[in-house]
Design an enzyme around this catalytic site. Structure first.
Site, PDB file in Angstrom:
ATOM      1  N   ALA A  92       0.866  -1.191   0.000  1.00 15.47           N
ATOM      2  CA  ALA A  92       0.000   0.000   0.000  1.00 15.47           C
ATOM      3  C   ALA A  92       0.899   1.237   0.000  1.00 15.47           C
ATOM      4  O   ALA A  92       0.751   2.150   0.817  1.00 15.47           O
ATOM      5  CB  ALA A  92      -0.956   0.005   1.192  1.00 15.47           C
ATOM      6  N   LEU A  93       1.839   1.235  -0.917  1.00  9.76           N
ATOM      7  CA  LEU A  93       2.911   2.241  -0.914  1.00  9.76           C
ATOM      8  C   LEU A  93       2.376   3.654  -1.147  1.00  9.76           C
ATOM      9  O   LEU A  93       1.531   3.882  -2.012  1.00  9.76           O
ATOM     10  CB  LEU A  93       3.945   1.910  -2.000  1.00  9.76           C
ATOM     11  CG  LEU A  93       4.619   0.536  -1.882  1.00  9.76           C
ATOM     12  CD1 LEU A  93       5.677   0.382  -2.971  1.00  9.76           C
ATOM     13  CD2 LEU A  93       5.228   0.304  -0.506  1.00  9.76           C
ATOM     14  N   HIS A 143       6.780   5.818   1.720  1.00  6.95           N
ATOM     15  CA  HIS A 143       7.586   4.649   1.333  1.00  6.95           C
ATOM     16  C   HIS A 143       8.519   5.007   0.173  1.00  6.95           C
ATOM     17  O   HIS A 143       9.679   4.601   0.137  1.00  6.95           O
ATOM     18  CB  HIS A 143       6.688   3.508   0.855  1.00  6.95           C
ATOM     19  CG  HIS A 143       5.743   2.974   1.880  1.00  6.95           C
ATOM     20  ND1 HIS A 143       4.393   3.188   1.826  1.00  6.95           N
ATOM     21  CD2 HIS A 143       5.963   2.227   2.993  1.00  6.95           C
ATOM     22  CE1 HIS A 143       3.799   2.581   2.847  1.00  6.95           C
ATOM     23  NE2 HIS A 143       4.731   2.005   3.589  1.00  6.95           N
ATOM     24  N   GLN A 182       9.190   1.633  16.524  1.00  2.00           N
ATOM     25  CA  GLN A 182       9.659   0.535  15.669  1.00  2.00           C
ATOM     26  C   GLN A 182      11.133   0.726  15.300  1.00  2.00           C
ATOM     27  O   GLN A 182      11.925  -0.224  15.315  1.00  2.00           O
ATOM     28  CB  GLN A 182       8.799   0.471  14.414  1.00  2.00           C
ATOM     29  CG  GLN A 182       9.339  -0.424  13.318  1.00  2.00           C
ATOM     30  CD  GLN A 182       8.360  -0.616  12.183  1.00  2.00           C
ATOM     31  OE1 GLN A 182       7.417  -1.367  12.300  1.00  2.00           O
ATOM     32  NE2 GLN A 182       8.590   0.051  11.059  1.00  2.00           N
ATOM     33  N   VAL A 234       7.298  11.778   6.100  1.00  2.00           N
ATOM     34  CA  VAL A 234       6.778  12.545   4.958  1.00  2.00           C
ATOM     35  C   VAL A 234       5.323  12.907   5.270  1.00  2.00           C
ATOM     36  O   VAL A 234       4.555  12.073   5.750  1.00  2.00           O
ATOM     37  CB  VAL A 234       6.877  11.726   3.652  1.00  2.00           C
ATOM     38  CG1 VAL A 234       6.292  12.507   2.483  1.00  2.00           C
ATOM     39  CG2 VAL A 234       8.335  11.381   3.377  1.00  2.00           C
ATOM     40  N   ARG A 285      -3.075   4.015   6.650  1.00  2.00           N
ATOM     41  CA  ARG A 285      -4.370   4.055   7.346  1.00  2.00           C
ATOM     42  C   ARG A 285      -5.174   5.316   7.027  1.00  2.00           C
ATOM     43  O   ARG A 285      -6.363   5.372   7.338  1.00  2.00           O
ATOM     44  CB  ARG A 285      -4.148   3.955   8.859  1.00  2.00           C
ATOM     45  CG  ARG A 285      -3.656   2.592   9.279  1.00  2.00           C
ATOM     46  CD  ARG A 285      -3.299   2.526  10.744  1.00  2.00           C
ATOM     47  NE  ARG A 285      -2.582   1.299  11.018  1.00  2.00           N
ATOM     48  CZ  ARG A 285      -3.136   0.173  11.440  1.00  2.00           C
ATOM     49  NH1 ARG A 285      -4.415   0.136  11.664  1.00  2.00           N
ATOM     50  NH2 ARG A 285      -2.411  -0.911  11.640  1.00  2.00           N
TER      51      ARG A 285
HETATM   52  O1  PAF Z   1       6.620  -0.509   9.067  1.00  2.00           O
HETATM   53  C1  PAF Z   1       6.138  -1.503   8.459  1.00  2.00           C
HETATM   54  O2  PAF Z   1       5.538  -1.386   7.398  1.00  2.00           O
HETATM   55  C2  PAF Z   1       6.293  -2.897   9.061  1.00  2.00           C
HETATM   56  O3  PAF Z   1       6.190  -2.838  10.451  1.00  2.00           O
HETATM   57  C3  PAF Z   1       7.587  -3.599   8.624  1.00  2.00           C
HETATM   58  C4  PAF Z   1       8.818  -2.871   9.116  1.00  2.00           C
HETATM   59  C5  PAF Z   1       7.627  -3.706   7.108  1.00  2.00           C
HETATM   60  C6  PAF Z   1       7.631  -5.019   9.192  1.00  2.00           C
HETATM   61  O4  PAF Z   1       6.557  -5.772   8.766  1.00  2.00           O
END
Ligand code: PAF
Length: 296
Positions: free
Chosen positions: A34-35, A39, A155, A178, A189
């Site tokens: 879902a870029l 991303h 994360q 961004v 989301r």
């Molecule tokens: O940030 C994300 O999209 C996910 O947590 C990741 C790092 C790809 C791991 O599934």
């Protein structure tokens, strides 16, 4: 021009082995697809630093807390590949769940400390799922560099910790969040927001930025956090799940902004949970800088 896709570890390894034999530097951008522009900015950063860039696309079941959330997660592989092609990414690694978690899979990577609290408090097991899949992706891709967005700040800390603790030979590169033109952090989301919620959503980053500026000017943390909560709710958010000041370098909780920090929040707009964070640099607000400049 299209991006070659690897579906299995064997296919991935064929490409990676050839690149490594030629001494090429490999960058990886882990994603769940879902870029969006966030991303793509990671992919551009990776292309600037590495000779070959792998984008991984795997909706990792282990990091979802509910089956409904996992089922609702957008799966747009074709569109994702179309977005990646003009950038010049070298490989899309989109494995099947059975390739990532084959029959009998029994290992969990669990990072204590930085996984606790914040998102870890309301999403039990989430960071174990992230840590496990990221470890696998690092070992499968054998990349030299990995690119993560600062939006998922906790994360980022979890990933840095596991790489250090497990001596995984990969450099973690953090890239700035961004944002949309109105300040809302880009997120897969955001599409779930109604038109009315979308209008209210930018209030979260707006309040975070204003509060971060006050904290940088050493306003009392408790007061600033309480007023920020009120402002977020008054803007139409239904719940502030957490709003905390954490140290930038190790995510430890802070009651005073005496070192570089992050104001970090999760809040609910209807059924959509949004997260965001803004840097706090004590003494770096405009007023203090001006005062310092005038005094010099
Ligand atoms: O940030 C994300 O999209 C996910 O947590 C990741 C790092 C790809 C791991 O599934």
């Amino acid at each position: 021009m299209s991006v070659p896709i690897a579906r299995t570890v064997a296919e991935l390894r064929t490409a990676v082995t050839a690149w490594r034999q030629n001494g090429l530097k490999i960058g990886v951008v882990p994603t769940m697809g879902a870029l969006h522009e966030g991303h793509l900015s990671l992919v551009r950063a990776a292309l600037a630093e590495a000779d070959r860039v792998i984008v991984t696309l795997f909706v990792n079941p282990k990091q979802f807390n509910s089956a409904a959330d996992l089922a609702a997660y957008p799966r747009t592989e074709h569109d994702d590949a179309v977005k990646l092609a003009p950038l010049g990414a070298h490989l899309l690694y989109a494995p099947n769940a059975a390739d990532v978690y084959p029959e009998g899979f029994a290992t969990t990577v669990s990072v204590s400390g930085v996984s606790k609290g914040l998102c870890g408090a309301s999403r039990p097991g989430h960071f174990d799922g992230v840590a496990t899949v990221v470890t696998k992706l690092f070992l499968q891709t054998r990349a030299d560099l990995a690119f993560f967005g600062e939006k998922d700040f906790q994360q980022l800390h979890v990933v840095r910790r596991l790489v250090r603790d497990l001596d995984i030979p990969i450099e973690i590169i953090a890239c700035p969040t961004v944002r949309e033109a109105d300040g809302l952090a880009m997120s897969s989301r955001n599409v779930r927001l109604s038109a009315e919620q979308r209008l209210a959503a930018p209030k979260l980053p707006e309040v975070l930025s204003a509060s971060a500026a006050r904290l940088s000017a050493r306003a009392p943390v408790e007061l600033v956090l309480a007023e920020a909560r009120q402002a977020i709710l008054a803007a139409g958010y239904d719940e502030v799940e957490y709003l905390e000041l954490r140290a930038d370098d190790d995510l430890s909780p802070l009651t005073a902004a005496e070192r570089p920090a992050r104001l970090i929040a999760a809040a609910w707009l209807g059924g959509t949970r949004l997260i965001d964070n803004v840097g706090v640099l004590p003494g770096q607000n405009k007023g203090e800088l001006l005062a310092a400049a005038n005094a010099a």
